[in-house]
Design a protein around this motif. Structure first.
Motif, mmCIF file in Angstrom:
data_model
loop_
_atom_site.group_PDB
_atom_site.id
_atom_site.type_symbol
_atom_site.label_atom_id
_atom_site.label_comp_id
_atom_site.label_asym_id
_atom_site.label_seq_id
_atom_site.Cartn_x
_atom_site.Cartn_y
_atom_site.Cartn_z
ATOM 1 N N TYR B 13 1.250 -1.031 0.214
ATOM 2 C CA TYR B 13 -0.122 -0.126 0.386
ATOM 3 C C TYR B 13 1.000 1.264 -0.053
ATOM 4 O O TYR B 13 1.697 1.715 0.653
ATOM 5 C CB TYR B 13 -0.910 -0.231 1.428
ATOM 6 C CG TYR B 13 -1.931 -1.005 1.899
ATOM 7 C CD1 TYR B 13 -2.731 -0.884 1.110
ATOM 8 C CD2 TYR B 13 -1.852 -1.925 2.220
ATOM 9 C CE1 TYR B 13 -3.657 -2.312 0.764
ATOM 10 C CE2 TYR B 13 -2.274 -3.210 2.242
ATOM 11 C CZ TYR B 13 -3.750 -3.433 1.321
ATOM 12 O OH TYR B 13 -5.135 -3.981 1.534
ATOM 13 N N ALA B 18 2.445 -4.661 2.855
ATOM 14 C CA ALA B 18 1.737 -5.355 4.332
ATOM 15 C C ALA B 18 2.338 -6.555 3.986
ATOM 16 O O ALA B 18 2.139 -7.418 5.450
ATOM 17 C CB ALA B 18 0.868 -5.155 3.858
ATOM 18 N N ASN B 38 -0.205 -7.171 15.558
ATOM 19 C CA ASN B 38 -0.656 -6.183 15.264
ATOM 20 C C ASN B 38 -0.551 -5.967 13.766
ATOM 21 O O ASN B 38 1.024 -5.351 13.981
ATOM 22 C CB ASN B 38 -1.484 -5.086 15.597
ATOM 23 C CG ASN B 38 -2.187 -4.986 16.375
ATOM 24 O OD1 ASN B 38 -2.073 -4.549 17.875
ATOM 25 N ND2 ASN B 38 -3.564 -6.126 16.876
ATOM 26 N N GLY B 39 -0.619 -5.387 12.613
ATOM 27 C CA GLY B 39 0.125 -5.110 11.612
ATOM 28 C C GLY B 39 0.958 -5.862 10.889
ATOM 29 O O GLY B 39 1.837 -5.644 9.880
ATOM 30 N N ALA B 40 0.802 -7.503 11.155
ATOM 31 C CA ALA B 40 1.517 -8.055 10.126
ATOM 32 C C ALA B 40 1.494 -8.265 9.129
ATOM 33 O O ALA B 40 2.422 -8.980 8.468
ATOM 34 C CB ALA B 40 1.486 -9.616 11.244
ATOM 35 N N GLY B 41 0.223 -8.026 9.183
ATOM 36 C CA GLY B 41 -0.096 -9.153 7.437
ATOM 37 C C GLY B 41 -1.530 -10.053 7.003
ATOM 38 O O GLY B 41 -1.627 -10.391 6.576
ATOM 39 N N LYS B 42 -1.556 -10.289 8.947
ATOM 40 C CA LYS B 42 -2.487 -11.938 8.063
ATOM 41 C C LYS B 42 -3.900 -11.539 7.061
ATOM 42 O O LYS B 42 -4.450 -11.940 6.416
ATOM 43 C CB LYS B 42 -3.294 -12.106 9.820
ATOM 44 C CG LYS B 42 -2.080 -12.554 11.042
ATOM 45 C CD LYS B 42 -2.343 -12.744 12.744
ATOM 46 C CE LYS B 42 -2.893 -11.299 12.816
ATOM 47 N NZ LYS B 42 -1.831 -9.747 13.857
ATOM 48 N N SER B 43 -4.824 -9.553 8.085
ATOM 49 C CA SER B 43 -5.876 -9.886 7.454
ATOM 50 C C SER B 43 -5.526 -9.673 5.947
ATOM 51 O O SER B 43 -6.698 -10.131 5.056
ATOM 52 C CB SER B 43 -6.583 -8.835 7.791
ATOM 53 O OG SER B 43 -6.991 -8.955 9.702
ATOM 54 N N THR B 44 -4.563 -9.211 5.234
ATOM 55 C CA THR B 44 -4.239 -8.596 4.181
ATOM 56 C C THR B 44 -4.219 -9.472 3.546
ATOM 57 O O THR B 44 -4.922 -9.877 2.489
ATOM 58 C CB THR B 44 -2.785 -7.881 4.016
ATOM 59 O OG1 THR B 44 -2.998 -7.119 4.584
ATOM 60 C CG2 THR B 44 -2.579 -7.342 2.425
ATOM 61 N N GLN B 81 -12.141 -10.213 9.602
ATOM 62 C CA GLN B 81 -12.120 -9.580 10.498
ATOM 63 C C GLN B 81 -12.886 -8.109 11.557
ATOM 64 O O GLN B 81 -13.106 -8.792 12.875
ATOM 65 C CB GLN B 81 -10.345 -8.895 10.737
ATOM 66 C CG GLN B 81 -10.126 -8.046 11.878
ATOM 67 C CD GLN B 81 -8.717 -7.588 12.236
ATOM 68 O OE1 GLN B 81 -8.268 -7.515 11.066
ATOM 69 N NE2 GLN B 81 -8.314 -7.311 13.498
ATOM 70 N N GLU B 153 -8.839 -13.514 13.110
ATOM 71 C CA GLU B 153 -9.706 -13.387 14.497
ATOM 72 C C GLU B 153 -10.862 -13.644 14.957
ATOM 73 O O GLU B 153 -11.430 -12.357 15.823
ATOM 74 C CB GLU B 153 -8.946 -11.556 15.030
ATOM 75 C CG GLU B 153 -8.009 -11.267 14.539
ATOM 76 C CD GLU B 153 -7.315 -10.656 15.064
ATOM 77 O OE1 GLU B 153 -7.242 -8.897 15.822
ATOM 78 O OE2 GLU B 153 -5.659 -10.078 14.773
ATOM 79 N N HIS B 185 -3.643 -13.392 17.693
ATOM 80 C CA HIS B 185 -2.848 -12.939 18.332
ATOM 81 C C HIS B 185 -2.061 -13.910 18.897
ATOM 82 O O HIS B 185 -1.237 -13.815 20.188
ATOM 83 C CB HIS B 185 -2.923 -12.103 19.010
ATOM 84 C CG HIS B 185 -3.560 -10.675 18.337
ATOM 85 N ND1 HIS B 185 -4.573 -9.916 18.552
ATOM 86 C CD2 HIS B 185 -3.275 -10.273 17.048
ATOM 87 C CE1 HIS B 185 -4.697 -9.094 17.641
ATOM 88 N NE2 HIS B 185 -4.020 -9.424 16.384
HETATM 89 N N1 LIG Z 1 -5.999 -0.085 3.324
HETATM 90 C C1 LIG Z 1 -4.330 -0.083 2.863
HETATM 91 N N2 LIG Z 1 -4.501 1.486 2.951
HETATM 92 C C2 LIG Z 1 -3.232 1.500 3.832
HETATM 93 N N3 LIG Z 1 -2.292 0.449 4.998
HETATM 94 C C3 LIG Z 1 -2.786 -0.509 4.974
HETATM 95 C C4 LIG Z 1 -4.317 -1.138 4.407
HETATM 96 N N4 LIG Z 1 -4.717 -2.100 4.994
HETATM 97 C C5 LIG Z 1 -4.051 -2.724 5.551
HETATM 98 N N5 LIG Z 1 -2.086 -2.115 6.125
HETATM 99 C C6 LIG Z 1 -0.964 -2.275 6.555
HETATM 100 O O1 LIG Z 1 -0.630 -3.124 5.745
HETATM 101 C C7 LIG Z 1 -0.030 -3.686 7.412
HETATM 102 C C8 LIG Z 1 -0.848 -5.286 7.088
HETATM 103 O O2 LIG Z 1 -1.886 -4.593 8.068
HETATM 104 P P1 LIG Z 1 -3.140 -6.195 8.250
HETATM 105 O O3 LIG Z 1 -4.387 -5.453 8.287
HETATM 106 O O4 LIG Z 1 -2.866 -7.142 6.943
HETATM 107 O O5 LIG Z 1 -2.343 -6.868 9.474
HETATM 108 P P2 LIG Z 1 -2.761 -7.703 10.490
HETATM 109 O O6 LIG Z 1 -1.522 -8.668 10.637
HETATM 110 O O7 LIG Z 1 -4.131 -8.336 10.331
HETATM 111 O O8 LIG Z 1 -3.113 -6.821 12.380
HETATM 112 P P3 LIG Z 1 -4.299 -7.121 12.942
HETATM 113 O O9 LIG Z 1 -3.559 -7.774 14.241
HETATM 114 O O10 LIG Z 1 -3.942 -5.897 14.056
HETATM 115 O O11 LIG Z 1 -5.535 -7.539 12.424
HETATM 116 C C9 LIG Z 1 -0.306 -2.986 7.717
HETATM 117 O O12 LIG Z 1 0.851 -2.079 8.252
HETATM 118 C C10 LIG Z 1 -0.977 -1.937 7.531
HETATM 119 O O13 LIG Z 1 -1.147 -0.842 8.087
#
Ligand SMILES: Nc1ncnc2c1ncn2[C@@H]1O[C@H](COP(=O)(O)OP(=O)(O)OP(=O)(O)O)[C@@H](O)[C@H]1O
Ligand SMILES: [Mg+2]
Lengths: 244, 294
Positions: B13, B18, B38-44, B81, B153, B185
């Motif tokens: 992004y 991510a 948080n922010g590891a990239g799981k949801s992505t 999520q 989650e 987590h």
């Molecule tokens: N739409 C977006 N625009 C910009 N950055 C994004 C976007 N979506 C996610 N990110 C960034 O990508 C990275 C991974 O985000 P992601 O949501 O995949 O993390 P996660 O592992 O699911 O975290 P969490 O445990 O908080 O849900 C983070 O740094 C986040 O800020």
């Protein structure tokens, strides 16, 4: 998909805002206005009770289309419901088609109530043939407004969509001459009024209840608006899906 | 055929990376946990598996084809999520609506029972508590009897009791030969409910194996203290210690069992120890220790 349409209609019928603003207001306005002016007749010899019936049915249809599309759709995009739907086998096009069908169905309650109020309280009587043309014309003619609602819902976040739908509804009603007769408006306004889809939409209805055929220019205006807003709505919708 | 196959998948992004070259294969029938802070990239990563976002690079293959194709065939069910329900509809109406979108769904009553919603079936969705709404979202995810169930989650907002029941429902569902991937987590949750844990941080896989393997990998911690000018011989022979390092007056011991190391240090030597600290061996381990605590 019938099941999806059912769900969409059901949820709106349970929505207090829809019931009050969309189903309630047009009937109440009709009862008030026709109570005051109902007995007058216009130049063409049509009673105001009948003219008002068409205006308020048209207003109700516009409100129904905008309210039942713009706000829920913007909310669904924002709240994640759209994403939830995107991970089911429901194809993308089915969502917009369902919303269109549902919003047209949701036009009917207020339209039927306004006509019923006209028949019951003002003794309005039309030949059966005229009812059978009037109701479908007002119904199908609502398509541009449903398209406008979907367009707003695709482009705007939920709270902005709410205001935009309100402003559009009132703007279309006023500029379309649904609340005040076009004759009392300043000259400069009239050309704007004549370009409005809401004016042509109601105008078709007014000609039908006067026993005339629908004016071709009004039909063309409504169809043109439907085409333009429909195309814009489809584009905005595809963009919204891609960003879900 | 793997249920999930990610090859060199990345997603950026703007200048945020991510997901950074993720390689991942999950065999059909497994239950896999995706663990990370948080922010590891799981949801992505999950959203790319579901076809909700397109990768910037690499290949995502789900059940032998594209994510979109698997979704269209009704072979995927997902709990994202976040996401709200339609407030004006009842639990029953929502579940029934979604299940009918699938070609071979579970029975309505069965879904309600599995998700523990039978009693709430007539409740409107806007009258549900956070944990109850989560259960409805789980019900929507399993409604179509998907081959692959993806949960991001899933137990957020649930109390302890609901969590236990939730994981039991999930295991029952997985037991029928289905593939499940969930993000969390908590190492503990991952440990108890999956047969493989994939740890990601900053968009990369940093550990992959059974929960036991992951745990043994991270138990390497560091004991650090100040010794002054005292003799240091024999420190690497203390219980649990795999390496000892001395620089100036500071001693750094790597150990698999910090408790035993420290106990031996105090009881087994006559050294005078100051500023004793126990810390994760490196950043990844520090994160893991953190997730285990919470
Ligand atoms: N739409 C977006 N625009 C910009 N950055 C994004 C976007 N979506 C996610 N990110 C960034 O990508 C990275 C991974 O985000 P992601 O949501 O995949 O993390 P996660 O592992 O699911 O975290 P969490 O445990 O908080 O849900 C983070 O740094 C986040 O800020
Ligand atoms: Mg996440």
């Amino acid at each position: 998909m019938p099941n999806y349409v059912k769900i969409e209609v059901l949820r709106m019928l349970r929505n207090r805002r829809y019931i009050i603003f969309v189903v309630g207001f047009p009937v109440v306005f009709y009862l008030i206005f026709s109570g005051i002016w109902g007995a007058q007749t216009d130049s063409g010899g049509v009673r105001a009770a009948v003219v008002l019936m068409v205006s308020m049915a048209a207003y109700g249809a516009i409100a129904a289309c905008l309210m039942s599309t713009a706000v829920p759709w913007a909310q669904e995009r924002q709240s994640g419901w759209l994403r939830q739907l995107r991970v089911t086998p429901l194809p993308g096009w089915a969502i917009i088609v369902t919303k269109l069908i549902a919003s047209l169905l949701l036009v009917l309650p207020s339209m039927v109530l306004v006509c019923l109020a006209a028949v019951l309280t003002q003794g309005v009587r039309l030949p059966v043939g005229e009812w059978l043309v009037l109701i479908p014309a007002l119904w199908i003619g609502a398509v541009p407004f449903a398209a406008l609602g979907l367009l707003l819902g695709s482009l705007l976040p939920a709270d902005a969509a709410q205001s935009a739908a309100m402003i559009s509804t009132f703007g279309l009603a006023i500029l379309g001459g649904l609340w005040f007769p076009v004759e009392i408006m300043p000259e400069a306004m009239k050309s704007v009024v004549h370009a409005m889809p809401s004016f042509s939409y109601a105008d078709i209805g007014q000609h039908l209840v006067a026993g005339d055929a629908a004016p071709p220019s009004a039909v063309v205006t409504v169809v043109a608006w439907a085409a333009v807003l429909g195309t814009a709505a489809v584009f905005a919708y595809r963009r919204a899906l891609a960003r879900a | 055929m793997d249920a999930i196959a990610l090859t060199d998948v990345s997603k950026s992004y703007g200048n945020v990376l991510a997901v950074d070259g993720l390689n991942l294969a999950v065999e059909a029938g497994r239950t896999v946990a995706l663990l990370g802070p948080n922010g590891a990239g799981k949801s992505t990563s999950i959203n790319m598996m579901l076809g909700l976002i397109r990768p910037s690079g690499g290949r995502v293959e789900i059940l032998g084809g594209s994510p979109d194709a698997a979704v269209a065939r009704g072979e995927i069910g997902a709990m994202l999520q976040s996401g709200e329900l339609i407030g004006e509809l009842t639990v029953r109406e929502l579940v029934d609506f979604v299940r009918r979108l699938y070609p071979e769904p579970l029975g309505l009553d069965e879904i309600l029972r599995v998700a523990d919603l039978t009693e709430l079936a007539r409740r409107r969705a806007d009258k549900l508590s956070g944990g109850q709404a989560q259960r409805v979202r789980f019900a929507l995810a399993i409604a179509g009897a998907p081959k692959l169930l993806v949960l991001d989650e899933p137990t957020a907002a649930m109390d302890v009791e609901s969590r236990l029941r939730f994981w039991k429902s999930m295991r029952d569902y997985a037991a029928e030969g289905r593939t499940v991937l969930f993000a969390t987590h908590y190492l503990e949750e991952a440990d108890e409910n999956s047969d493989r844990v994939i740890v990601i941080t900053r968009g990369r896989v940093v550990a992959d194996g059974t929960a036991a393997q992951i745990k043994s990998g991270i138990s390497d911690q560091v004991v650090r203290f100040t010794l002054g000018g005292q003799p240091v011989a024999g420190l690497d022979g203390l219980p649990g210690v795999s390496a000892a390092e001395i620089s100036q007056d500071v001693v750094t011991l790597r150990t698999t069992d910090p408790d035993a190391t420290v106990a031996a240090l105090y009881r087994g030597t006559s050294l005078e120890i100051r500023d004793l600290r126990i810390i994760g061996a490196d950043l990844e381990d520090a994160f893991l220790a953190l997730t285990r605590e919470s």
